[in-house]
Enzyme design. Structure first.
Site, PDB file in Angstrom:
ATOM      1  N   HIS A 123      -2.939   7.473 -90.960  1.00  0.00           N
ATOM      2  CA  HIS A 123      -1.364   7.673 -90.509  1.00  0.00           C
ATOM      3  C   HIS A 123      -1.840   8.797 -89.331  1.00  0.00           C
ATOM      4  O   HIS A 123      -2.631   9.364 -89.157  1.00  0.00           O
ATOM      5  CB  HIS A 123      -0.794   8.542 -91.546  1.00  0.00           C
ATOM      6  CG  HIS A 123       0.514   9.198 -91.357  1.00  0.00           C
ATOM      7  ND1 HIS A 123       0.963  10.013 -90.661  1.00  0.00           N
ATOM      8  CD2 HIS A 123       1.599   8.493 -91.917  1.00  0.00           C
ATOM      9  CE1 HIS A 123       2.187  10.135 -90.691  1.00  0.00           C
ATOM     10  NE2 HIS A 123       2.776   9.123 -91.315  1.00  0.00           N
ATOM     11  N   ASP A 200      -6.719  12.419 -97.301  1.00  0.00           N
ATOM     12  CA  ASP A 200      -5.096  12.441 -97.009  1.00  0.00           C
ATOM     13  C   ASP A 200      -4.684  11.726 -98.353  1.00  0.00           C
ATOM     14  O   ASP A 200      -4.640  10.629 -98.490  1.00  0.00           O
ATOM     15  CB  ASP A 200      -4.752  11.789 -95.749  1.00  0.00           C
ATOM     16  CG  ASP A 200      -3.269  11.383 -95.782  1.00  0.00           C
ATOM     17  OD1 ASP A 200      -2.699  11.717 -96.471  1.00  0.00           O
ATOM     18  OD2 ASP A 200      -2.970  10.897 -94.862  1.00  0.00           O
ATOM     19  N   GLN A 203      -0.211   9.379-100.105  1.00  0.00           N
ATOM     20  CA  GLN A 203       0.177   8.407-100.686  1.00  0.00           C
ATOM     21  C   GLN A 203      -0.461   7.892-102.029  1.00  0.00           C
ATOM     22  O   GLN A 203      -0.142   7.375-102.914  1.00  0.00           O
ATOM     23  CB  GLN A 203       0.036   7.073-100.140  1.00  0.00           C
ATOM     24  CG  GLN A 203       0.748   6.962 -98.729  1.00  0.00           C
ATOM     25  CD  GLN A 203       2.360   6.791 -98.933  1.00  0.00           C
ATOM     26  OE1 GLN A 203       2.860   6.547 -99.845  1.00  0.00           O
ATOM     27  NE2 GLN A 203       2.949   7.526 -97.979  1.00  0.00           N
ATOM     28  N   LYS A 226       7.026  13.360-101.635  1.00  0.00           N
ATOM     29  CA  LYS A 226       6.380  11.735-101.903  1.00  0.00           C
ATOM     30  C   LYS A 226       6.034  11.782-103.543  1.00  0.00           C
ATOM     31  O   LYS A 226       5.534  10.677-104.005  1.00  0.00           O
ATOM     32  CB  LYS A 226       5.367  11.369-101.181  1.00  0.00           C
ATOM     33  CG  LYS A 226       5.597  11.324 -99.659  1.00  0.00           C
ATOM     34  CD  LYS A 226       4.442  10.634 -98.703  1.00  0.00           C
ATOM     35  CE  LYS A 226       4.469  11.002 -97.353  1.00  0.00           C
ATOM     36  NZ  LYS A 226       5.425   9.901 -96.589  1.00  0.00           N
ATOM     37  N   CYS A 364       3.695   4.782 -88.369  1.00  0.00           N
ATOM     38  CA  CYS A 364       3.130   6.096 -88.018  1.00  0.00           C
ATOM     39  C   CYS A 364       1.432   5.577 -88.088  1.00  0.00           C
ATOM     40  O   CYS A 364       0.588   6.406 -88.423  1.00  0.00           O
ATOM     41  CB  CYS A 364       3.464   7.135 -88.650  1.00  0.00           C
ATOM     42  SG  CYS A 364       5.191   7.937 -88.231  1.00  0.00           S
TER      43      CYS A 364
HETATM   44  N1  7TS Z   1      -0.437  10.596 -94.592  1.00  0.00           N
HETATM   45  C1  7TS Z   1      -0.014   9.355 -94.941  1.00  0.00           C
HETATM   46  C2  7TS Z   1      -0.725   8.543 -95.395  1.00  0.00           C
HETATM   47  C3  7TS Z   1       1.477   9.360 -95.128  1.00  0.00           C
HETATM   48  O1  7TS Z   1       1.698   8.024 -95.652  1.00  0.00           O
HETATM   49  C4  7TS Z   1       2.299  10.299 -94.649  1.00  0.00           C
HETATM   50  C5  7TS Z   1       3.817  10.047 -94.604  1.00  0.00           C
HETATM   51  C6  7TS Z   1       1.763  11.380 -93.955  1.00  0.00           C
HETATM   52  C7  7TS Z   1       0.405  11.639 -93.806  1.00  0.00           C
HETATM   53  C8  7TS Z   1       2.767  12.488 -93.482  1.00  0.00           C
HETATM   54  O2  7TS Z   1       3.253  13.259 -94.534  1.00  0.00           O
HETATM   55  P1  7TS Z   1       4.283  14.399 -94.175  1.00  0.00           P
HETATM   56  O3  7TS Z   1       5.000  14.628 -95.541  1.00  0.00           O
HETATM   57  O4  7TS Z   1       3.650  15.326 -93.604  1.00  0.00           O
HETATM   58  O5  7TS Z   1       5.405  13.718 -93.235  1.00  0.00           O
HETATM   59  N2  7TS Z   1       4.112   8.695 -94.549  1.00  0.00           N
HETATM   60  C9  7TS Z   1       5.326   8.144 -94.202  1.00  0.00           C
HETATM   61  C10 7TS Z   1       5.538   6.876 -94.132  1.00  0.00           C
HETATM   62  O6  7TS Z   1       4.893   6.022 -94.854  1.00  0.00           O
HETATM   63  N3  7TS Z   1       6.685   6.587 -94.028  1.00  0.00           N
HETATM   64  O7  7TS Z   1       7.543   7.751 -93.639  1.00  0.00           O
HETATM   65  C11 7TS Z   1       6.512   8.880 -93.919  1.00  0.00           C
END
Ligand code: 7TS
Length: 407
Positions: A123, A200, A203, A226, A364
């Protein structure tokens, strides 16, 4: 709680609505999950009964708020199997957790000519902070290539690892492909050359059992939103010995031991990394989300979601023009695809008209899309409250849309 899907769905008020005159089918769970009533109730109760700033008040409300806040830290510790609650730092989200490591560990322990290893399927939040470190420190970012099915190429990873590698920062489960990376093996190999490892877990934490002691990762970053919890809240787990060696991230209240105009001494972990008034209400409500997940148990959640993914794969693979993106053997419940001759955004709009919420675009992960030579995908991602009949409606919808261009 037993795994009764109707009972589970009953806990999520948002699911019971119509969009565009059709019952909502929410398949955008990799972006954010919906919140159970217990989380909403905890938020309201906090503001109705306990609202107060934590750690510094000498009154009953401050005591209660502090206790509940620290109870969530303990619940997170238990959730990921960390040794002690002091190793759990609250942040704004995965993005901030990774940036925290980049700006502290990165600044202090990564120097000119040192190497940081990431993978092709990261990401942007696990790419950009390291590019910033590299630019500032003269370090080098190296990228592990992946196969056509979306799995890292082990031999290439081994070739990239060396005594120059300071950090391997890798996604546990890909948001765009669903691939589960062999992180335990990666961590062992990285440690063998003296590198630290950041996972990370944005997910993975909602789908997979996580035990940071067994994995032996140095850092784990994830987001509450999430994981059935509130937005604006994340976690950074770090091993005590690593966190203690890192300089603070932000300066301000709470993170200090003593301040004079000449010199400031810093607080102990985790407070050293939690400057200012934190996101108290959301931290407190997050415990209700963790309790919900724990009550179902991860193995049952995973079995349910795997069955949904299998069902989707089975139904969709027969659709003319259906092109899956990400076919790794180990996956979380993410189904990324394209329809021959159609733009993913148009497919998403047509599904939305049928009440089906999916995400479209590059998720992303632009370098990953480039690797596959595509602009983006349509992504349906499944959670505990999704059902087989919803999957069938998705497959029906996709089949109808695909027929427009694939006679
Ligand atoms: N890493 C992964 C693998 C992610 O899926 C996301 C967010 C992030 C980092 C960043 O997380 P945040 O909570 O700091 O934004 N992924 C997604 C997505 O797949 N669609 O919207 C956000």
């Amino acid at each position: 709680m037993s795994f009764n899907i109707d009972q589970i769905r009953g806990l999520f008020p948002v699911l019971h609505q119509e969009v565009h005159g059709k019952p909502l089918i929410y398949f955008d769970n990799a972006a954010t999950t919906q919140k159970p009533k217990a989380v909403l109730k905890a938020l309201q109760e906090y503001y109705e009964k306990d609202n107060s700033n934590i750690h510094r008040g000498a009154h009953a409300l401050a005591d209660r708020a502090t206790r509940h806040y620290e109870e969530t830290r303990e619940a997170v510790r238990d959730f990921i199997g960390a040794r002690e609650a002091a190793e759990i730092i609250f942040t704004k989200g995965t993005t901030e957790s990774i940036n925290l490591v980049a700006k502290t560990f990165g600044r202090n322990f990564i120097g000119k000519g040192d190497e940081i290893l990431i993978s092709t399927m990261e990401h942007h939040s696990n790419i950009v902070p390291w590019q910033m470190v590299c630019e500032e420190k003269g370090a080098i970012l190296k990228v592990i290539p992946i196969t056509e099915s979306g799995e890292i190429i082990w031999e290439e990873f081994e070739k990239l690892l060396s005594s120059k590698t300071r950090l391997v920062s890798i996604v546990h489960a890909s948001n765009a492909l669903g691939t589960i990376n062999p992180v335990k093996k990666i961590i062992d190999a990285a440690h063998a050359v003296g590198a630290k490892v950041l996972l990370d877990g944005a997910q993975s934490t909602s789908h997979l059992d996580i035990d940071v002691l067994d994995l032996n990762c140095d850092f784990l970053a994830f987001s509450a939103h999430k994981l059935y919890g509130p937005t604006g809240l994340g976690v950074l787990y770090g091993k005590r010995e690593v966190l203690e060696e890192m300089p603070p991230f932000l300066g301000g209240g709470e993170m200090i031991k003593e301040v004079t105009f000449e010199k400031t001494t810093y607080n102990e972990i985790p407070f050293k990394f939690e400057a200012g008034t934190p996101n108290i209400a959301d931290v407190i409500a997050f415990k209700a989300a963790l309790d919900f997940v724990q009550s179902l148990t991860k193995p049952k959640i995973r079995a349910h979601e795997d069955a949904l993914l299998d069902h989707a794969n089975e139904l969709m693979s027969g659709i003319k023009g259906f092109i899956p993106v990400g076919t790794a053997s180990e996956k979380v419940s993410v189904l990324s695809f394209n329809i021959n001759g159609m733009h993913p955004f148009d497919v998403g709009q047509m599904l939305d008209a049928k009440g089906i919420a999916v995400r479209t675009g590059h998720h992303c992960t632009q370098p990953l899309m480039k690797r596959f030579g595509i602009e983006g995908t349509v992504r349906a991602s499944f959670a505990v409250y999704n059902t087989k009949s919803e999957i069938e409606k998705l497959a029906e919808g996709v089949a109808q849309i695909a027929r427009l261009k694939n006679k």
